[in-house]
Design a protein around this motif. Structure first.
Motif, PDB file in Angstrom:
ATOM      1  N   LEU A  82      -5.700  -2.323  -7.581  1.00 47.92           N
ATOM      2  CA  LEU A  82      -5.986  -3.946  -8.021  1.00 47.92           C
ATOM      3  C   LEU A  82      -5.601  -4.060  -7.288  1.00 47.92           C
ATOM      4  O   LEU A  82      -6.004  -5.404  -6.353  1.00 47.92           O
ATOM      5  CB  LEU A  82      -5.912  -4.274  -9.272  1.00 47.92           C
ATOM      6  N   VAL A  83      -3.749  -3.315  -6.205  1.00 50.52           N
ATOM      7  CA  VAL A  83      -3.205  -4.254  -5.433  1.00 50.52           C
ATOM      8  C   VAL A  83      -4.083  -3.790  -3.920  1.00 50.52           C
ATOM      9  O   VAL A  83      -3.826  -4.904  -3.186  1.00 50.52           O
ATOM     10  CB  VAL A  83      -2.031  -3.458  -5.238  1.00 50.52           C
ATOM     11  N   VAL A  84      -4.867  -2.635  -4.008  1.00 44.86           N
ATOM     12  CA  VAL A  84      -5.410  -1.840  -2.919  1.00 44.86           C
ATOM     13  C   VAL A  84      -6.389  -2.992  -2.564  1.00 44.86           C
ATOM     14  O   VAL A  84      -7.386  -3.914  -1.803  1.00 44.86           O
ATOM     15  CB  VAL A  84      -6.193  -0.444  -3.061  1.00 44.86           C
ATOM     16  N   ALA A  85      -7.412  -3.682  -3.443  1.00 43.08           N
ATOM     17  CA  ALA A  85      -8.483  -4.549  -4.109  1.00 43.08           C
ATOM     18  C   ALA A  85      -8.508  -5.725  -3.087  1.00 43.08           C
ATOM     19  O   ALA A  85      -8.434  -6.576  -2.184  1.00 43.08           O
ATOM     20  CB  ALA A  85      -9.656  -4.799  -4.459  1.00 43.08           C
ATOM     21  N   LEU A 135       0.821  -1.210  -0.011  1.00 36.38           N
ATOM     22  CA  LEU A 135       0.063   0.095   0.092  1.00 36.38           C
ATOM     23  C   LEU A 135       0.576   1.641   0.287  1.00 36.38           C
ATOM     24  O   LEU A 135       0.419   2.370  -0.570  1.00 36.38           O
ATOM     25  CB  LEU A 135      -0.656  -0.160   1.202  1.00 36.38           C
ATOM     26  N   CYS A 136       1.987   1.154   0.490  1.00 35.62           N
ATOM     27  CA  CYS A 136       3.530   1.964   0.475  1.00 35.62           C
ATOM     28  C   CYS A 136       3.292   2.841  -0.869  1.00 35.62           C
ATOM     29  O   CYS A 136       3.139   3.361  -1.488  1.00 35.62           O
ATOM     30  CB  CYS A 136       4.472   2.818   1.676  1.00 35.62           C
ATOM     31  N   LEU A 137       3.495   1.309  -1.495  1.00 27.24           N
ATOM     32  CA  LEU A 137       4.006   1.609  -3.159  1.00 27.24           C
ATOM     33  C   LEU A 137       3.311   2.578  -4.171  1.00 27.24           C
ATOM     34  O   LEU A 137       3.759   2.482  -4.765  1.00 27.24           O
ATOM     35  CB  LEU A 137       4.451   0.061  -2.417  1.00 27.24           C
ATOM     36  N   VAL A 138       2.217   1.665  -3.267  1.00 25.40           N
ATOM     37  CA  VAL A 138       0.352   2.530  -4.506  1.00 25.40           C
ATOM     38  C   VAL A 138       0.609   3.782  -4.142  1.00 25.40           C
ATOM     39  O   VAL A 138      -0.465   4.535  -4.735  1.00 25.40           O
ATOM     40  CB  VAL A 138      -0.616   1.464  -3.510  1.00 25.40           C
ATOM     41  N   GLY A 139       0.699   4.188  -2.761  1.00 24.80           N
ATOM     42  CA  GLY A 139       0.482   5.690  -2.720  1.00 24.80           C
ATOM     43  C   GLY A 139       1.924   6.330  -3.179  1.00 24.80           C
ATOM     44  O   GLY A 139       1.673   7.765  -3.415  1.00 24.80           O
TER      45      GLY A 139
END
Length: 262
Positions: A211-214, A193-197
């Motif tokens: 998709l990663v968050v889901a 989730l940090c990477l998504v940020g």
């Protein structure tokens, strides 16, 4: 075209090869750092259990309380579902007591992408399968944190591996994750989730990010919400520090011409 315009319109020629060399180095060292982090984690977990003579390396059993009475049986029913031998289905489990609903238990305990790996083991070795999945999740958490650290800033690849393994081997992981293996999905979710940020800051991966968050939330929503709060705090700090750095750079740029004019 003036020299000033050329300078503003493109990066200095010396920086482009340096950036390209750093990107190539990160790409080459990436798999090595991830594998080292995972290996260190597996050796630490299995070595500690072997030294303590804990299952599967000794007579001391780890399947007590919730692990023995809930999580292993849930994985056993999942094994039956995947192999087509279940007495019931995804909605009901007729093998538990007089029959009980299974869908809520599936969503809470065995919806992880790692859970179906139990089908690769014999039916009588479900406890071995759960132990293997527990170790695998811890190793993946170490690799995920190592990848995030390598992406956030410079540093030697082996140092990022050591830090990633230290994250995966934290006290919460070893004390709680050993008998609550579904919570380890949150340990993996936090660096992801940090990477998504980071992708949000850069305006990249608009499809992969959600998709990663889901996947993180479906894997285990209980720990995913805590990992999401932590990742949001990290993103906030990154945004504030980036803004402060931009303000300092602007101040230095303004001071430069003034000092030159003086």
């Amino acid at each position: 075209m003036s020299n000033a315009t050329r300078t503003r319109g493109s990066a200095p020629p010396a920086l482009a090869p340096a950036a390209a060399a750093r990107a190539a180095r990160l790409t080459a060292e990436g798999p090595r750092s991830l594998l080292l982090a995972a290996l260190l984690t597996v050796l630490a977990v299995c070595g500690g259990d072997a030294a303590a003579r804990v299952f599967p390396f000794g007579p001391r059993h780890r399947a007590v309380n919730d692990l023995a009475n809930q999580f292993v049986p849930f994985h056993a029913h999942l094994w039956d579902l995947l192999r087509g031998r279940a007495d019931g289905g995804l909605l009901l489990d007729w093998q538990a007591g007089w029959g009980t609903s299974f869908l809520p238990d599936y969503g809470t305990y065995v919806s992880s992408p790692f859970a179906p790996l139990v089908a690769l083991f014999p039916r009588g070795d479900i406890e071995y399968a759960v132990y293997g999945i527990t170790v695998l999740k811890t190793a993946v958490a170490a690799a995920a944190m190592t990848y995030l650290l390598r992406r956030l800033g410079p540093g030697t690849w082996w140092w990022a591996s050591a830090l990633g393994a230290s994250y995966a081997l934290c006290g919460w992981s070893l004390a709680e994750g050993t008998y609550n293996p579904m919570w380890l999905d949150g340990l993996i979710a936090f660096p992801l989730l940090c990477l998504v940020g980071e992708w949000v800051r850069e305006g990249r991966r608009p499809l992969l990010g959600p998709l990663v968050v889901a996947v993180c939330w479906v894997a285990n929503f209980y720990t995913a919400y805590m990992a999401t709060i932590g990742a949001a705090l990290v993103l906030l700090v990154r945004l504030l520090t980036a803004r402060a750095g931009t303000a300092d750079a602007a101040g230095d740029a303004a001071a430069g011409p003034a000092s030159g004019a003086g």
